[in-house]
Design a protein around this motif. Structure first.
Motif, PDB file in Angstrom:
ATOM      1  N   ARG A   1       0.851  -1.201   0.000  1.00 12.32           N
ATOM      2  CA  ARG A   1       0.000   0.000   0.000  1.00 12.32           C
ATOM      3  C   ARG A   1       0.888   1.254   0.000  1.00 12.32           C
ATOM      4  O   ARG A   1       0.651   2.178  -0.750  1.00 12.32           O
ATOM      5  CB  ARG A   1      -0.916   0.045   1.224  1.00 12.32           C
ATOM      6  N   LYS A   2       1.903   1.242   0.856  1.00 15.85           N
ATOM      7  CA  LYS A   2       2.799   2.402   0.928  1.00 15.85           C
ATOM      8  C   LYS A   2       3.512   2.618  -0.404  1.00 15.85           C
ATOM      9  O   LYS A   2       3.580   3.742  -0.909  1.00 15.85           O
ATOM     10  CB  LYS A   2       3.821   2.200   2.046  1.00 15.85           C
ATOM     11  N   ASN A   3       4.047   1.554  -0.989  1.00 18.63           N
ATOM     12  CA  ASN A   3       4.760   1.646  -2.269  1.00 18.63           C
ATOM     13  C   ASN A   3       3.848   2.096  -3.404  1.00 18.63           C
ATOM     14  O   ASN A   3       4.316   2.697  -4.373  1.00 18.63           O
ATOM     15  CB  ASN A   3       5.434   0.313  -2.618  1.00 18.63           C
ATOM     16  N   ASP A   4       2.541   1.798  -3.286  1.00 24.01           N
ATOM     17  CA  ASP A   4       1.563   2.223  -4.292  1.00 24.01           C
ATOM     18  C   ASP A   4       1.132   3.674  -4.083  1.00 24.01           C
ATOM     19  O   ASP A   4       0.300   4.187  -4.826  1.00 24.01           O
ATOM     20  CB  ASP A   4       0.307   1.341  -4.239  1.00 24.01           C
ATOM     21  N   GLY A   5       1.658   4.302  -3.016  1.00 25.76           N
ATOM     22  CA  GLY A   5       1.298   5.681  -2.729  1.00 25.76           C
ATOM     23  C   GLY A   5       0.018   5.830  -1.932  1.00 25.76           C
ATOM     24  O   GLY A   5      -0.527   6.926  -1.810  1.00 25.76           O
ATOM     25  N   SER A   6      -0.478   4.727  -1.371  1.00 26.01           N
ATOM     26  CA  SER A   6      -1.707   4.773  -0.576  1.00 26.01           C
ATOM     27  C   SER A   6      -1.378   5.083   0.875  1.00 26.01           C
ATOM     28  O   SER A   6      -0.355   4.630   1.403  1.00 26.01           O
ATOM     29  CB  SER A   6      -2.431   3.421  -0.665  1.00 26.01           C
ATOM     30  N   ARG A   7      -2.269   5.806   1.527  1.00 21.85           N
ATOM     31  CA  ARG A   7      -2.109   6.074   2.958  1.00 21.85           C
ATOM     32  C   ARG A   7      -2.803   5.012   3.809  1.00 21.85           C
ATOM     33  O   ARG A   7      -2.706   5.023   5.031  1.00 21.85           O
ATOM     34  CB  ARG A   7      -2.664   7.462   3.291  1.00 21.85           C
ATOM     35  N   GLN A   8      -3.507   4.076   3.132  1.00 24.42           N
ATOM     36  CA  GLN A   8      -4.224   3.036   3.875  1.00 24.42           C
ATOM     37  C   GLN A   8      -3.236   2.162   4.636  1.00 24.42           C
ATOM     38  O   GLN A   8      -2.200   1.769   4.115  1.00 24.42           O
ATOM     39  CB  GLN A   8      -5.056   2.185   2.908  1.00 24.42           C
TER      40      GLN A   8
ATOM     41  N   GLN B   1      -1.236   2.805   7.078  1.00 26.47           N
ATOM     42  CA  GLN B   1       0.073   3.374   7.387  1.00 26.47           C
ATOM     43  C   GLN B   1       0.092   3.987   8.790  1.00 26.47           C
ATOM     44  O   GLN B   1       0.955   4.793   9.107  1.00 26.47           O
ATOM     45  CB  GLN B   1       0.457   4.432   6.331  1.00 26.47           C
ATOM     46  N   ASP B   2      -0.871   3.587   9.634  1.00 25.13           N
ATOM     47  CA  ASP B   2      -0.998   4.205  10.959  1.00 25.13           C
ATOM     48  C   ASP B   2      -0.937   3.197  12.111  1.00 25.13           C
ATOM     49  O   ASP B   2      -1.455   3.438  13.183  1.00 25.13           O
ATOM     50  CB  ASP B   2      -2.315   4.995  11.029  1.00 25.13           C
ATOM     51  N   GLY B   3      -0.305   2.054  11.885  1.00 24.94           N
ATOM     52  CA  GLY B   3      -0.202   1.056  12.954  1.00 24.94           C
ATOM     53  C   GLY B   3      -1.366   0.078  13.003  1.00 24.94           C
ATOM     54  O   GLY B   3      -1.458  -0.752  13.907  1.00 24.94           O
ATOM     55  N   TYR B   4      -2.271   0.185  12.081  1.00 23.53           N
ATOM     56  CA  TYR B   4      -3.403  -0.732  11.954  1.00 23.53           C
ATOM     57  C   TYR B   4      -3.382  -1.277  10.539  1.00 23.53           C
ATOM     58  O   TYR B   4      -3.128  -0.506   9.602  1.00 23.53           O
ATOM     59  CB  TYR B   4      -4.721   0.014  12.195  1.00 23.53           C
ATOM     60  N   PRO B   5      -3.657  -2.555  10.362  1.00 21.84           N
ATOM     61  CA  PRO B   5      -3.841  -3.582  11.394  1.00 21.84           C
ATOM     62  C   PRO B   5      -2.503  -3.985  12.018  1.00 21.84           C
ATOM     63  O   PRO B   5      -1.452  -3.657  11.491  1.00 21.84           O
ATOM     64  CB  PRO B   5      -4.458  -4.743  10.617  1.00 21.84           C
TER      65      PRO B   5
ATOM     66  N   THR C   1     -12.934   0.922   1.379  1.00 24.93           N
ATOM     67  CA  THR C   1     -11.505   1.008   1.122  1.00 24.93           C
ATOM     68  C   THR C   1     -11.103   2.464   1.006  1.00 24.93           C
ATOM     69  O   THR C   1     -11.959   3.333   0.831  1.00 24.93           O
ATOM     70  CB  THR C   1     -11.099   0.198  -0.132  1.00 24.93           C
ATOM     71  N   ASN C   2      -9.820   2.699   1.123  1.00 24.76           N
ATOM     72  CA  ASN C   2      -9.296   4.052   0.975  1.00 24.76           C
ATOM     73  C   ASN C   2      -9.501   4.537  -0.455  1.00 24.76           C
ATOM     74  O   ASN C   2      -9.431   3.745  -1.401  1.00 24.76           O
ATOM     75  CB  ASN C   2      -7.790   4.056   1.300  1.00 24.76           C
ATOM     76  N   PHE C   3      -9.705   5.835  -0.600  1.00 24.19           N
ATOM     77  CA  PHE C   3      -9.894   6.429  -1.933  1.00 24.19           C
ATOM     78  C   PHE C   3      -8.669   6.208  -2.816  1.00 24.19           C
ATOM     79  O   PHE C   3      -8.776   6.246  -4.042  1.00 24.19           O
ATOM     80  CB  PHE C   3     -10.192   7.927  -1.808  1.00 24.19           C
ATOM     81  N   ASP C   4      -7.501   5.953  -2.214  1.00 26.02           N
ATOM     82  CA  ASP C   4      -6.272   5.801  -2.995  1.00 26.02           C
ATOM     83  C   ASP C   4      -5.791   4.353  -3.109  1.00 26.02           C
ATOM     84  O   ASP C   4      -4.691   4.101  -3.562  1.00 26.02           O
ATOM     85  CB  ASP C   4      -5.153   6.694  -2.434  1.00 26.02           C
ATOM     86  N   ASN C   5      -6.641   3.404  -2.720  1.00 32.42           N
ATOM     87  CA  ASN C   5      -6.291   1.987  -2.864  1.00 32.42           C
ATOM     88  C   ASN C   5      -6.818   1.512  -4.225  1.00 32.42           C
ATOM     89  O   ASN C   5      -7.849   0.864  -4.340  1.00 32.42           O
ATOM     90  CB  ASN C   5      -6.883   1.162  -1.718  1.00 32.42           C
ATOM     91  N   THR C   6      -6.071   1.876  -5.268  1.00 36.07           N
ATOM     92  CA  THR C   6      -6.539   1.621  -6.636  1.00 36.07           C
ATOM     93  C   THR C   6      -6.705   0.128  -6.920  1.00 36.07           C
ATOM     94  O   THR C   6      -7.623  -0.255  -7.648  1.00 36.07           O
ATOM     95  CB  THR C   6      -5.603   2.263  -7.674  1.00 36.07           C
TER      96      THR C   6
ATOM     97  N   GLU D   1     -19.626   7.500   1.557  1.00 35.40           N
ATOM     98  CA  GLU D   1     -18.416   7.556   2.385  1.00 35.40           C
ATOM     99  C   GLU D   1     -18.739   7.124   3.811  1.00 35.40           C
ATOM    100  O   GLU D   1     -19.812   7.446   4.336  1.00 35.40           O
ATOM    101  CB  GLU D   1     -17.871   8.991   2.435  1.00 35.40           C
ATOM    102  N   VAL D   2     -17.794   6.410   4.410  1.00 36.52           N
ATOM    103  CA  VAL D   2     -17.849   6.090   5.839  1.00 36.52           C
ATOM    104  C   VAL D   2     -16.524   6.553   6.449  1.00 36.52           C
ATOM    105  O   VAL D   2     -15.568   6.817   5.720  1.00 36.52           O
ATOM    106  CB  VAL D   2     -18.086   4.581   6.098  1.00 36.52           C
ATOM    107  N   TYR D   3     -16.486   6.648   7.766  1.00 38.98           N
ATOM    108  CA  TYR D   3     -15.292   7.192   8.421  1.00 38.98           C
ATOM    109  C   TYR D   3     -14.719   6.215   9.433  1.00 38.98           C
ATOM    110  O   TYR D   3     -15.448   5.668  10.261  1.00 38.98           O
ATOM    111  CB  TYR D   3     -15.635   8.519   9.115  1.00 38.98           C
ATOM    112  N   PHE D   4     -13.401   5.994   9.334  1.00 40.49           N
ATOM    113  CA  PHE D   4     -12.651   5.175  10.283  1.00 40.49           C
ATOM    114  C   PHE D   4     -11.455   5.964  10.761  1.00 40.49           C
ATOM    115  O   PHE D   4     -10.726   6.533   9.944  1.00 40.49           O
ATOM    116  CB  PHE D   4     -12.145   3.880   9.621  1.00 40.49           C
ATOM    117  N   ARG D   5     -11.241   5.989  12.069  1.00 44.29           N
ATOM    118  CA  ARG D   5     -10.085   6.673  12.651  1.00 44.29           C
ATOM    119  C   ARG D   5      -9.880   8.050  12.010  1.00 44.29           C
ATOM    120  O   ARG D   5      -8.773   8.438  11.682  1.00 44.29           O
ATOM    121  CB  ARG D   5      -8.835   5.795  12.528  1.00 44.29           C
ATOM    122  N   GLY D   6     -11.011   8.759  11.799  1.00 38.92           N
ATOM    123  CA  GLY D   6     -10.963  10.122  11.301  1.00 38.92           C
ATOM    124  C   GLY D   6     -10.795  10.284   9.806  1.00 38.92           C
ATOM    125  O   GLY D   6     -10.707  11.400   9.313  1.00 38.92           O
ATOM    126  N   SER D   7     -10.734   9.181   9.056  1.00 40.30           N
ATOM    127  CA  SER D   7     -10.519   9.267   7.607  1.00 40.30           C
ATOM    128  C   SER D   7     -11.734   8.760   6.840  1.00 40.30           C
ATOM    129  O   SER D   7     -12.328   7.745   7.209  1.00 40.30           O
ATOM    130  CB  SER D   7      -9.317   8.423   7.193  1.00 40.30           C
TER     131      SER D   7
END
Length: 170
Positions: A29-36, A38-42, A133-138, A154-160
């Motif tokens: 996900r990180k290498n694809d440029g996604s922020r999904q 990237q915050d210690g979860y899961p 899913t995250n908007f950037d998880n293509t 849209e739904v919200y998890f951990r503020g996103s």
């Protein structure tokens, strides 16, 4: 070469392999440029909780775990506050934490685990699958489109904000 693919409930013995697969997916996900993710979860505790609650599922190929997903019946509090509208108010399964091993990535395994979850749901009298899913998880957005999931809002998890989808099974 023929391979045997199975879908089953995860066991405590699978936890190490599942966590390894999730770590690989976090890096992807990180290498694809996604922020999904990237915050210690899961994290390993998430996997242990899923298994303990009987909601962790694996896809195995020749008995090796190649993919993981949590399948939760009728329970996702964040989905009650959707900005948009679900297709149905019927019983549903939520799919969370879909991850595929590096070795199996790009081979249709994520699509296969969704197909197996749909089949499992039908067998248990559940005809709605909800997922976000995250908007950037293509990669996941493409899979959901290919499998006929409908964007509902849209739904919200951990503020996103997350893109929410539903598929009605026949």
């Amino acid at each position: 070469m023929n391979s045997e693919i199975n879908f089953r409930k995860a066991t405590p013995e699978d936890a190490g392999q599942i966590w390894q697969i999730l770590q690989q997916a976090i890096v992807r996900r990180k290498n694809d440029g996604s922020r999904q993710w990237q915050d210690g979860y899961p994290n390993p505790e998430t996997v242990e909780r899923d298994i303990a609650h009987g909601i962790g599922y694996v896809l195995t190929e020749n008995n090796a775990v190649v993919a993981y997903a949590a399948v939760i019946y009728n329970d996702e509090p964040a989905y009650e506050a959707i900005e948009g509208k679900w297709l149905s108010d019927a019983d549903f399964n939520v799919v969370h934490r879909v991850a595929v091993s590096d070795e199996a990535a790009g081979k249709g395994i994520a699509t296969e685990i969704f197909r197996r979850i749909e089949e499992y749901s039908r067998q248990n009298g559940v005809f709605s699958i909800k997922v976000d899913t995250n908007f950037d998880n293509t990669a996941m957005l493409r899979i959901l489109e290919k499998l006929g999931y409908t964007y509902c809002g849209e739904v919200y998890f951990r503020g996103s904000a997350r893109r929410a989808f539903e598929k009605i099974l026949s």
